[in-house]
Design a protein around this motif. Structure first.
Motif, PDB file in Angstrom:
ATOM      1  N   GLU A 190       2.473   9.392  -6.041  1.00  0.00           N
ATOM      2  CA  GLU A 190       2.915  10.723  -5.629  1.00  0.00           C
ATOM      3  C   GLU A 190       4.135  11.138  -6.467  1.00  0.00           C
ATOM      4  OE1 GLU A 190       1.173  12.543  -3.620  1.00  0.00           O
ATOM      5  OE2 GLU A 190       2.621  14.199  -3.668  1.00  0.00           O
ATOM      6  N   ASP A 209       0.842  -1.206   0.000  1.00  0.00           N
ATOM      7  CA  ASP A 209       0.000   0.000   0.000  1.00  0.00           C
ATOM      8  C   ASP A 209       0.870   1.246   0.000  1.00  0.00           C
ATOM      9  OD1 ASP A 209      -2.284  -1.421  -0.086  1.00  0.00           O
ATOM     10  OD2 ASP A 209      -2.780  -1.215   2.043  1.00  0.00           O
ATOM     11  N   GLU A 210       1.927   1.192   0.787  1.00  0.00           N
ATOM     12  CA  GLU A 210       2.843   2.333   0.866  1.00  0.00           C
ATOM     13  C   GLU A 210       3.532   2.551  -0.491  1.00  0.00           C
ATOM     14  OE1 GLU A 210       3.518   4.492   3.328  1.00  0.00           O
ATOM     15  OE2 GLU A 210       5.419   5.359   2.642  1.00  0.00           O
ATOM     16  N   ARG A 224       2.441   1.787  -3.528  1.00  0.00           N
ATOM     17  CA  ARG A 224       1.491   2.356  -4.507  1.00  0.00           C
ATOM     18  C   ARG A 224       1.320   3.841  -4.263  1.00  0.00           C
ATOM     19  NH1 ARG A 224      -0.987  -2.645  -3.652  1.00  0.00           N
ATOM     20  NH2 ARG A 224      -0.831  -3.922  -5.536  1.00  0.00           N
ATOM     21  N   ALA A 225       1.152   4.215  -3.005  1.00  0.00           N
ATOM     22  CA  ALA A 225       0.950   5.637  -2.674  1.00  0.00           C
ATOM     23  C   ALA A 225       2.185   6.444  -3.060  1.00  0.00           C
ATOM     24  CB  ALA A 225       0.665   5.769  -1.181  1.00  0.00           C
ATOM     25  N   ARG A 226       3.372   5.920  -2.752  1.00  0.00           N
ATOM     26  CA  ARG A 226       4.601   6.664  -3.063  1.00  0.00           C
ATOM     27  C   ARG A 226       4.796   6.829  -4.563  1.00  0.00           C
ATOM     28  NH1 ARG A 226       9.562   4.177   0.494  1.00  0.00           N
ATOM     29  NH2 ARG A 226       8.670   4.450   2.570  1.00  0.00           N
TER      30      ARG A 226
END
Ligand code: AMP
Length: 191
Positions: free
Chosen positions: A127, A119-120, A122-124
């Motif tokens: 961004e 999850d981290e 994908r978010a990074r």
């Protein structure tokens, strides 16, 4: 020589941490992703070949990557060591690297692996896509392909180094400097 593989999925922070590691340990940085992006921006034949794989989030064929890394190692004979970033990504690449280093009486001292939840990642990556200009950071489908490719083709590389007792995991979420300090603890243990 001190030769390190900095390992981790896309978005784990390899680029960020590499910069800090090379500054502290004076190692030559070999980032295959950066090398391909340079070829791409210069419009070389190699860049054109790599482009279609990179833009879709797939791996560039082993023989192409291996040839490019061999050239880089040969250009940098009298150095204190290398940090390999984004390479090796397949077991044949890891085997080829072992062969090249053997020829100069060297070896990989250890793999430092950044461990980050999906999850981290994908978010990074999403961004980063806002500012990186990288086609492969722009949409979730490509990001998911890269994470899938990492699981299918690249995680066996971690097993390869684990079997040799060379795997050093570092938790990759938190403050950049804190993660860097934990990486340094592992690197010191390799010296
Ligand atoms: P990176 O900057 O490491 O995320 O790499 C960007 C893209 O370059 C990857 O998604 C691949 O298409 C290609 N690439 C970089 N390093 C390798 C490698 N060791 N083997 C195959 N393809 C690579």
């Amino acid at each position: 020589m001190l030769n390190i593989v900095l390992f981790g999925p896309p978005g784990a922070g390899k680029g960020t941490q590499s910069e800090k590691i090379i500054a502290k340990y004076k190692l030559v940085h070999i980032s295959t992703g950066d090398l391909f992006r340079k070829h791409l921006s210069e419009g070389t034949e190699l860049g054109l070949l790599a482009k279609k794989y990179m833009n879709e989030g797939h791996l560039v064929p082993d023989e192409v990557v291996i040839g490019m890394v061999k050239e880089k190692i040969n250009e940098n004979r009298m150095v204190s060591g290398f940090i390999f970033d984004g390479f090796p990504r397949t077991v044949p690449q890891a085997e080829a690297l072992e062969g090249f280093l053997k020829q100069i009486n060297a070896q990989i001292n250890g793999m430092v692996a950044l461990e980050v939840t999906e999850d981290e990642l994908r978010a990074r990556l999403l961004e980063r896509g806002k500012t990186s200009g990288r086609a492969d950071d722009q949409d979730m489908e490509k990001i998911n392909t890269r994470i899938q490719v990492y699981h299918n083709e690249t995680t066996p590389v971690a097993e390869y180094y684990k079997a040799k007792g060379k795997y050093h995991g570092v938790y990759g979420i938190g403050a950049i400097d804190e993660i860097f300090n934990n990486i340094c603890v592992e690197i010191e243990s390799l010296k």
